[in-house]
Design an enzyme around this catalytic site. Structure first.
Site, mmCIF file in Angstrom:
data_model
loop_
_atom_site.group_PDB
_atom_site.id
_atom_site.type_symbol
_atom_site.label_atom_id
_atom_site.label_comp_id
_atom_site.label_asym_id
_atom_site.label_seq_id
_atom_site.Cartn_x
_atom_site.Cartn_y
_atom_site.Cartn_z
ATOM 1 N N ASP A 151 0.847 -1.192 0.000
ATOM 2 C CA ASP A 151 0.000 0.000 0.000
ATOM 3 C C ASP A 151 0.889 1.251 0.000
ATOM 4 O O ASP A 151 1.544 1.540 0.997
ATOM 5 C CB ASP A 151 -0.896 -0.047 1.251
ATOM 6 N N ASN A 183 -0.213 4.498 -0.680
ATOM 7 C CA ASN A 183 -0.836 5.777 -0.313
ATOM 8 C C ASN A 183 -1.581 5.727 1.029
ATOM 9 O O ASN A 183 -2.314 6.646 1.370
ATOM 10 C CB ASN A 183 -1.767 6.266 -1.431
ATOM 11 N N ASP A 216 -4.076 3.786 2.392
ATOM 12 C CA ASP A 216 -5.514 3.564 2.609
ATOM 13 C C ASP A 216 -5.815 2.099 2.926
ATOM 14 O O ASP A 216 -6.979 1.694 2.952
ATOM 15 C CB ASP A 216 -6.330 4.040 1.403
ATOM 16 N N ASP A 248 -1.390 -0.963 -4.076
ATOM 17 C CA ASP A 248 -1.554 -0.102 -5.253
ATOM 18 C C ASP A 248 -0.261 -0.020 -6.063
ATOM 19 O O ASP A 248 0.772 -0.580 -5.674
ATOM 20 C CB ASP A 248 -2.009 1.296 -4.815
ATOM 21 N N ASP A 266 -3.014 -9.626 -16.800
ATOM 22 C CA ASP A 266 -3.997 -10.696 -16.753
ATOM 23 C C ASP A 266 -5.082 -10.345 -17.765
ATOM 24 O O ASP A 266 -5.612 -9.233 -17.751
ATOM 25 C CB ASP A 266 -4.604 -10.769 -15.340
ATOM 26 N N ASP A 318 -6.807 -15.756 -18.235
ATOM 27 C CA ASP A 318 -7.652 -16.345 -17.198
ATOM 28 C C ASP A 318 -8.613 -17.396 -17.768
ATOM 29 O O ASP A 318 -9.309 -17.124 -18.749
ATOM 30 C CB ASP A 318 -8.457 -15.208 -16.548
ATOM 31 N N GLU A 362 -4.209 -20.007 -18.506
ATOM 32 C CA GLU A 362 -4.608 -20.761 -17.321
ATOM 33 C C GLU A 362 -5.509 -21.905 -17.766
ATOM 34 O O GLU A 362 -6.470 -21.671 -18.513
ATOM 35 C CB GLU A 362 -5.355 -19.875 -16.320
ATOM 36 N N HIS A 378 -2.634 -16.862 -6.320
ATOM 37 C CA HIS A 378 -3.699 -16.269 -5.504
ATOM 38 C C HIS A 378 -4.902 -17.198 -5.335
ATOM 39 O O HIS A 378 -5.863 -16.822 -4.688
ATOM 40 C CB HIS A 378 -4.146 -14.978 -6.173
ATOM 41 N N ASP A 379 -4.859 -18.400 -5.940
ATOM 42 C CA ASP A 379 -6.007 -19.305 -5.879
ATOM 43 C C ASP A 379 -5.797 -20.510 -4.970
ATOM 44 O O ASP A 379 -6.691 -21.359 -4.869
ATOM 45 C CB ASP A 379 -6.343 -19.823 -7.289
HETATM 46 C C1 GLC Z 1 -9.182 -17.882 -12.422
HETATM 47 C C2 GLC Z 1 -8.535 -16.902 -11.471
HETATM 48 C C3 GLC Z 1 -9.365 -16.824 -10.237
HETATM 49 C C4 GLC Z 1 -10.725 -16.309 -10.620
HETATM 50 C C5 GLC Z 1 -11.369 -17.183 -11.699
HETATM 51 C C6 GLC Z 1 -12.535 -16.500 -12.323
HETATM 52 O O1 GLC Z 1 -9.162 -19.159 -11.921
HETATM 53 O O2 GLC Z 1 -7.207 -17.246 -11.234
HETATM 54 O O3 GLC Z 1 -8.789 -16.016 -9.258
HETATM 55 O O4 GLC Z 1 -11.548 -16.256 -9.498
HETATM 56 O O5 GLC Z 1 -10.472 -17.467 -12.742
HETATM 57 O O6 GLC Z 1 -12.103 -15.412 -13.078
HETATM 58 CA CA CA Z 2 -3.449 2.137 -1.340
#
Ligand code: GLC
Ligand code: CA
Length: 546
Positions: free
Chosen positions: A20, A22, A24, A28, A97, A198, A251, A323-324
């Protein structure tokens, strides 16, 4: 056709939780800019950004409301361009992405489509109700209930494979494919170096959207995974991207190496790599939200299959976290032997053949988060998995299981320092998601000072990945049935790198596959050498032909 990606490592940023800048409480672009020195020092060659686009955040950016701008929470398009220039000046590539299986329901296309305004009427997958108001087919949503939602304005159902606020685009409509081409051109003209695409293998749905007659965990999946016109559509997009010096990474849930080669094999490939899931289910039972004890054999057979089958024909994308999925140390390693197992896992995948991805915080050995109640987990798919489990095993167990499997664990703010909020945002500011309280022990600042830290181990490995044997070396696995060790080597021009990984906290004797008399130990997570392998030990040896 680009070849430059083959000895690269990309750092994956999930922008909301990276840094972060800034104050909040939300990550970012300013924060990313502050950390470019850190990334360069780590030794990565580029960044993949999870979505930065304006989004109502039903799925944190994976529900796009505008494909040609930056979310105001993250900054402005001008700031993004400045960041891109800075990254390029440092020799770093930047991947965006590309989320085009679906948009947000707040995207202007969807708003126009539900009112049947041309040319948007057929931009989405609309169907009338079947008899008695029944859904157009029996498909499930992956994230939220059934795959169909009734729209009062249009008086029809629309398809959403993910959340209700993520209507699927109708890729069979040539105008939609033209939009995708234009979006690609927009970012490539701006200077980005490619895309992570994605759930790209879901964009072509089976003709007639047939009912799923079987009883799988998610009904319908078979009718849109690697669908009938996927190759044709990807080839169309490739015609655009191949005019630029860029790469595309798809993906691909449910992808196998053999199938993958139809898309990423050879010179006429339509994508450069796949992010597949086969090695990410070694502790899953049927579905990824029900866990079972980790199976090393399952992990090894998935990793090896991709190494062997793509050899000389296609290129691997290597990753253990994103992130999944929950944090890998909490899954395939051991929180008790956090640093040891973190190093072992790093060497295990980074020394294989392929382009590597490191997810933010992975290089620090961040671990899963334990929050008190299901309401504390801000994620649509986590909530649904919990509801499903609750019906099966009751609320208490459902919560415990959900905590083991939730992707929210990977989304806690990066732990930069031992100060309040882990240095992610200023003291006194409430971060958008709780910082894991173990930031006092696990943080970047401490690890930079410690030569034996996991962070410094990652740095050394990323440097080593530039050796030709990592890019070109032939892969061979030994004792694949063994249940404690993962052993493989890489061979190139008279040089051999042997990697021995222990996946147990037991001390187990190690029989090398050949004599190590003249071997030099390049990397390890314990001092010296002993007969038995120590808990989660890794040893990397170099052997040279005499
Ligand atoms: C992909 C992304 C995931 C998202 C899903 C729907 O699996 O990595 O984070 O929720 O697609 O877009
Ligand atoms: Ca921020």
């Amino acid at each position: 056709m680009a070849e430059w990606f083959k000895d690269m490592t990309f750092y994956h940023i999930w922008p909301r939780s990276f840094m972060d800048g800034n104050g909040d409480g939300v990550g970012d672009l300013k924060g990313v800019r502050e950390k470019l020195d850190y990334l360069q020092d780590l030794g990565v060659d580029g960044i993949w950004f999870s979505p930065l686009y304006p989004s109502p955040n039903a799925d944190y950016g994976y529900d796009v409301a505008d494909y040609r701008d930056i979310h105001p929470e993250f900054g402005t398009l001008e700031e993004f361009k400045a960041l891109l220039d800075e990254a390029h000046a440092r020799g770093m590539k930047v991947l965006m992405d590309l989320v085009v299986n679906h948009t947000s329901d707040e995207h202007p296309w969807f708003q126009a489509s539900r009112r049947r305004e041309e040319p948007y009427t057929d931009y989405y997958i609309w169907r009338p109700a079947r008899k008695n108001g029944r859904h157009p087919n029996n498909w499930d949503s992956i994230f939220e209930g059934k795959a169909w939602e009734w729209d009062e304005v249009r008086g029809e159902y629309y398809l959403h494979l993910f959340a209700k606020k993520q209507p699927d685009l109708n890729m069979d409509n040539p105008a939609v494919r033209k939009e995708v081409e234009d979006i690609c051109r927009f970012w490539l003209d701006l200077g980005v170096d490619g895309f992570r695409e994605d759930v790209i293998t879901f964009i072509s749905k089976a003709d007639g959207l047939p009912d799923d007659r079987l009883m799988p965990a998610v009904k319908g999946l078979r009718h849109y995974s690697n669908g009938p016109r996927l190759h044709e559509y990807l080839a169309q997009f490739r015609k655009v991207t191949e005019q630029y010096d860029c790469i595309t990474v798809g993906e691909a849930p449910r992808m196998t190496p053999r199938k993958a080669l139809e898309f990423i094999g050879g010179e006429d490939r339509v994508l450069d790599m796949f992010i597949h899931f086969q090695h990410m289910t070694a502790d899953c039972f049927m579905v990824d939200y029900i866990r079972r004890p980790f199976s090393l054999r399952k992990l090894k057979s998935a990793m090896s299959a991709w190494q062997y089958e793509l050899r000389g024909k296609g290129w691997n994308a290597l990753y253990l976290e994103n992130h999944d999925h929950p944090r890998v140390i909490s899954r395939y390693g051991s929180e008790k032997y956090r640093v040891e197992s973190g190093k072992m896992l790093a060497a295990m995948y980074l020394l294989q053949q392929g382009t590597a991805f490191v997810y933010q915080g992975q290089e620090l050995g961040m671990t899963d988060l334990d929050l008190p109640s299901i309401e504390d987990y801000p994620d649509v798919s986590t909530r649904m998995n919990y509801e499903r489990l609750k019906k099966l095993v009751g609320a208490k167990r459902a919560l415990r299981w959900t905590k083991q499997a939730t992707r929210v664990s990977a989304r806690t703010p990066v732990q930069w320092t031992g100060e309040e909020n882990g240095g992610f945002c200023p003291p006194g500011v409430e971060p958008w998601l709780r910082v894991n309280p173990n930031y006092t022990e696990i943080n970047a600042a401490d690890q930079e000072r410690d030569p034996d830290s996991l962070l410094n181990f990652y740095k050394a490995l990323l440097r080593f990945r530039k050796e030709p044997v990592i890019r070109y070396g032939k892969y061979r696995e030994y004792f694949p049935a063994g249940k404690w060790f993962y052993i493989y080597d890489r061979t190139y021009k008279g040089e051999k790198i042997l990697v021995v990984c222990s996946f147990t906290e037991l001390q187990v004797a190690f029989q090398p596959p050949y004599s190590l008399k003249n071997a030099e130990k390049l990397f390890g997570n314990y001092p010296g050498l002993t007969d038995a392998m120590r808990p989660y030990e890794v040893r990397v040896y170099r052997l040279r032909d005499e």
